[in-house]
Design an enzyme around this catalytic site. Structure first.
Site, PDB file in Angstrom:
ATOM      1  N   LYS A  80      31.098  43.002  55.757  1.00 37.83           N
ATOM      2  CA  LYS A  80      32.040  43.021  54.631  1.00 37.83           C
ATOM      3  C   LYS A  80      33.224  43.866  55.040  1.00 37.83           C
ATOM      4  CE  LYS A  80      32.237  41.820  50.139  1.00 37.83           C
ATOM      5  NZ  LYS A  80      31.732  40.621  49.448  1.00 37.83           N
ATOM      6  N   GLY A 181      33.623  40.491  32.714  1.00 36.67           N
ATOM      7  CA  GLY A 181      34.576  40.119  33.762  1.00 36.67           C
ATOM      8  C   GLY A 181      34.771  38.613  33.803  1.00 36.67           C
ATOM      9  N   VAL A 182      35.979  38.170  33.416  1.00 35.79           N
ATOM     10  CA  VAL A 182      36.253  36.729  33.427  1.00 35.79           C
ATOM     11  C   VAL A 182      37.372  36.436  34.430  1.00 35.79           C
ATOM     12  CG1 VAL A 182      35.312  36.168  31.166  1.00 35.79           C
ATOM     13  CG2 VAL A 182      37.659  37.011  31.317  1.00 35.79           C
ATOM     14  N   GLY A 183      37.132  36.885  35.662  1.00 31.60           N
ATOM     15  CA  GLY A 183      38.064  36.599  36.758  1.00 31.60           C
ATOM     16  C   GLY A 183      37.704  35.262  37.379  1.00 31.60           C
ATOM     17  N   VAL A 185      35.139  34.105  39.218  1.00 33.36           N
ATOM     18  CA  VAL A 185      33.788  33.578  38.975  1.00 33.36           C
ATOM     19  C   VAL A 185      33.492  33.518  37.479  1.00 33.36           C
ATOM     20  CG1 VAL A 185      31.317  33.886  39.405  1.00 33.36           C
ATOM     21  CG2 VAL A 185      32.960  34.513  41.174  1.00 33.36           C
TER      22      VAL A 185
HETATM   23  P1  NAD Z   1      37.833  38.788  40.257  1.00 35.08           P
HETATM   24  O1  NAD Z   1      38.594  39.981  40.698  1.00 35.08           O
HETATM   25  O2  NAD Z   1      38.522  37.473  40.228  1.00 35.08           O
HETATM   26  O3  NAD Z   1      37.251  39.035  38.791  1.00 35.08           O
HETATM   27  C1  NAD Z   1      36.694  40.238  38.368  1.00 35.08           C
HETATM   28  C2  NAD Z   1      37.120  40.427  36.927  1.00 35.08           C
HETATM   29  O4  NAD Z   1      36.451  41.566  36.416  1.00 35.08           O
HETATM   30  C3  NAD Z   1      38.628  40.672  36.772  1.00 35.08           C
HETATM   31  O5  NAD Z   1      39.158  39.815  35.775  1.00 35.08           O
HETATM   32  C4  NAD Z   1      38.704  42.140  36.365  1.00 35.08           C
HETATM   33  O6  NAD Z   1      39.802  42.433  35.529  1.00 35.08           O
HETATM   34  C5  NAD Z   1      37.389  42.292  35.626  1.00 35.08           C
HETATM   35  N1  NAD Z   1      36.929  43.665  35.482  1.00 35.08           N
HETATM   36  C6  NAD Z   1      37.021  44.698  36.361  1.00 35.08           C
HETATM   37  N2  NAD Z   1      36.461  45.807  35.830  1.00 35.08           N
HETATM   38  C7  NAD Z   1      36.001  45.455  34.595  1.00 35.08           C
HETATM   39  C8  NAD Z   1      35.320  46.136  33.564  1.00 35.08           C
HETATM   40  N3  NAD Z   1      34.996  47.427  33.675  1.00 35.08           N
HETATM   41  N4  NAD Z   1      35.008  45.466  32.439  1.00 35.08           N
HETATM   42  C9  NAD Z   1      35.326  44.174  32.291  1.00 35.08           C
HETATM   43  N5  NAD Z   1      35.979  43.467  33.239  1.00 35.08           N
HETATM   44  C10 NAD Z   1      36.299  44.092  34.367  1.00 35.08           C
HETATM   45  O7  NAD Z   1      36.520  38.742  41.160  1.00 35.08           O
HETATM   46  P2  NAD Z   1      35.516  37.531  41.348  1.00 35.08           P
HETATM   47  O8  NAD Z   1      35.839  36.845  42.602  1.00 35.08           O
HETATM   48  O9  NAD Z   1      35.416  36.779  40.075  1.00 35.08           O
HETATM   49  O10 NAD Z   1      34.141  38.317  41.615  1.00 35.08           O
HETATM   50  C11 NAD Z   1      33.443  38.949  40.559  1.00 35.08           C
HETATM   51  C12 NAD Z   1      32.208  39.658  41.108  1.00 35.08           C
HETATM   52  O11 NAD Z   1      31.363  38.704  41.734  1.00 35.08           O
HETATM   53  C13 NAD Z   1      32.510  40.707  42.184  1.00 35.08           C
HETATM   54  O12 NAD Z   1      31.560  41.745  42.098  1.00 35.08           O
HETATM   55  C14 NAD Z   1      32.306  39.946  43.481  1.00 35.08           C
HETATM   56  O13 NAD Z   1      31.990  40.799  44.558  1.00 35.08           O
HETATM   57  C15 NAD Z   1      31.145  39.072  43.095  1.00 35.08           C
HETATM   58  N6  NAD Z   1      31.049  37.866  43.892  1.00 35.08           N
HETATM   59  C16 NAD Z   1      32.082  36.995  43.929  1.00 35.08           C
HETATM   60  C17 NAD Z   1      31.974  35.836  44.679  1.00 35.08           C
HETATM   61  C18 NAD Z   1      33.081  34.817  44.719  1.00 35.08           C
HETATM   62  O14 NAD Z   1      32.841  33.686  45.152  1.00 35.08           O
HETATM   63  N7  NAD Z   1      34.281  35.148  44.268  1.00 35.08           N
HETATM   64  C19 NAD Z   1      30.797  35.578  45.402  1.00 35.08           C
HETATM   65  C20 NAD Z   1      29.741  36.483  45.324  1.00 35.08           C
HETATM   66  C21 NAD Z   1      29.892  37.629  44.562  1.00 35.08           C
END
Ligand code: NAD
Length: 353
Positions: A80, A181-183, A185
């Site tokens: 990572k 968290g509604v990013g 994923v």
């Molecule tokens: P992202 O940055 O697009 O979304 C994360 C969201 O969480 C953002 O909207 C952010 O504002 C929000 N957030 C941060 N702190 C917060 C809090 N305290 N309360 C509420 N919301 C909060 O990231 P992502 O790509 O959607 O990934 C989300 C998680 O899943 C991460 O931990 C990442 O490591 C894990 N993950 C992602 C993938 C992938 O394919 N993107 C794969 C495996 C694991």
């Protein structure tokens, strides 16, 4: 604190500290294991409170990738990278290409892709300097592109498997899910849950992301500080890690925890705390492997979305096996998953020796 006696140091093969004053890049690449293949794992860009916090994150996330890739049966070890200073060092093409050069310098020992704070477009810049990158724009029918929808699909199927075991329900209709968290994923997951008839509670610290989801489907918005304790059947953590702790676990109301965030448990003992409360925990690195499965198909080439989907459909089966073993033995799911991963890695090591 030293590196080798760091509590999160776990026999990591190598750590690489990158400093490129011209672009402002400061990064850490952690190669945990290359036993089962090149160390694959995304790149996270974040505003860490300290260098020590960034190192801890890189160490924990890279070990998680080794276990995740092993259990997903991918020809990858685990690594990572983290880019420090999201608030102070702008994400310029120069910074991204400097990161690409750092990845290239490891000669294929580490393969990168996007994680929190990085996008498909960013990977195109990284690609200018290295071939050891995945999560690039999809071309034609071949597998590739943003891994997030695939991660969301795996989490969705995993939630269904957990609901079947813990609540005895075949459908998510009328069940409630709290999504933290509604990013990338979380938003895709909400869409799948909504289509399956689930009632949604959502929280995010980013107003734009929250608006995008609440404009697309009916949701109840909950303040970020309250989402973990929402009165929902399932809690789906999709933000950052370290949220399941000795302090938060006693207050949880959901009987299932199944979400995408990496490193949800603060410590190993938190898995036992959940088990003691009869909360079914889907180990994060088992349920969130959909994205890296897509990355693997893209990286090795010659694959298709159908083959990616078929591999992601194995995630709920793996979870069902873990849940059954946990029920039979009374042991926490996280411990069983760790043991299973270590067995696979040891078998791979024996083949090499
Ligand atoms: P992202 O940055 O697009 O979304 C994360 C969201 O969480 C953002 O909207 C952010 O504002 C929000 N957030 C941060 N702190 C917060 C809090 N305290 N309360 C509420 N919301 C909060 O990231 P992502 O790509 O959607 O990934 C989300 C998680 O899943 C991460 O931990 C990442 O490591 C894990 N993950 C992602 C993938 C992938 O394919 N993107 C794969 C495996 C694991």
């Amino acid at each position: 604190m030293g590196v080798f006696d760091h509590p999160e140091f776990n026999g990591h093969e190598s750590l690489h500290f990158i400093n490129d004053p011209a672009s402002g890049l400061r990064a850490i690449i952690a190669v945990h294991s290359t036993v089962l293949g090149p160390a694959a794992g995304g790149c996270r860009r974040w505003s860490y409170a300290s260098d020590a916090e960034a190192l801890t994150d890189a160490l924990r996330l890279s070990r998680g990738m080794t276990y995740k890739n092993a259990i997903a049966e991918l020809p990858f070890g685990g690594g990572k990278s983290v880019i420090l200073g999201a608030d102070s060092a702008p994400k310029t093409p120069e910074l991204l290409t400097a990161f690409g050069r750092a990845v290239e310098s490891l000669d294929g020992k580490y393969i990168t892709a996007e994680d929190v704070g990085m996008s498909v477009d960013d990977m195109r810049h990284v690609q200018q300097e290295t071939k050891y990158v995945s999560g690039l724009p999809q071309s034609g029918d071949s597998a590739g592109g943003d891994p997030s929808p695939w991660t969301a699909l795996g989490v969705f199927l995993g939630i269904q498997a957990a609901v079947k075991v813990r609540l005895g329900e075949d459908s998510l209709k009328n069940l409630s899910v709290a999504v933290q968290g509604v990013g990338h994923v979380g938003a895709h997951l909400c869409q799948l849950l909504h289509e399956a008839g689930a009632k949604l509670f959502v929280a995010d610290v980013n107003r734009e992301n929250l608006d995008a989801v609440s404009n697309a489907m009916p949701v109840t918005i909950v303040p970020p500080a309250e989402i973990l304790y929402a009165d929902a059947d399932v809690l789906a953590p999709c933000a950052l890690g370290n949220i399941l702790t000795a302090a938060t676990i006693p207050q949880l109301k959901a009987s299932i925890i199944a979400g995408a965030a990496n490193n949800q448990l603060s410590t190993l003992a938190d898995g036992a705390r959940l088990s003691d409360r009869d909360i079914l925990y889907a180990p994060d690195y088992v349920i969130n492997a959909g994205g890296i499965i897509n990355v693997s198909h893209e990286y090795y080439g010659g694959s298709s979305d159908d083959r990616v989907r078929a591999d992601i459909e194995k995630i709920p089966l793996r979870l069902a096996t873990l849940f059954a073993e946990a029920k039979e033995t009374g042991r926490p799911t996280n411990e069983l998953a760790d043991e299973f991963a270590r067995r696979l890695i040891a078998a791979g090591q024996m083949k090499q020796d």
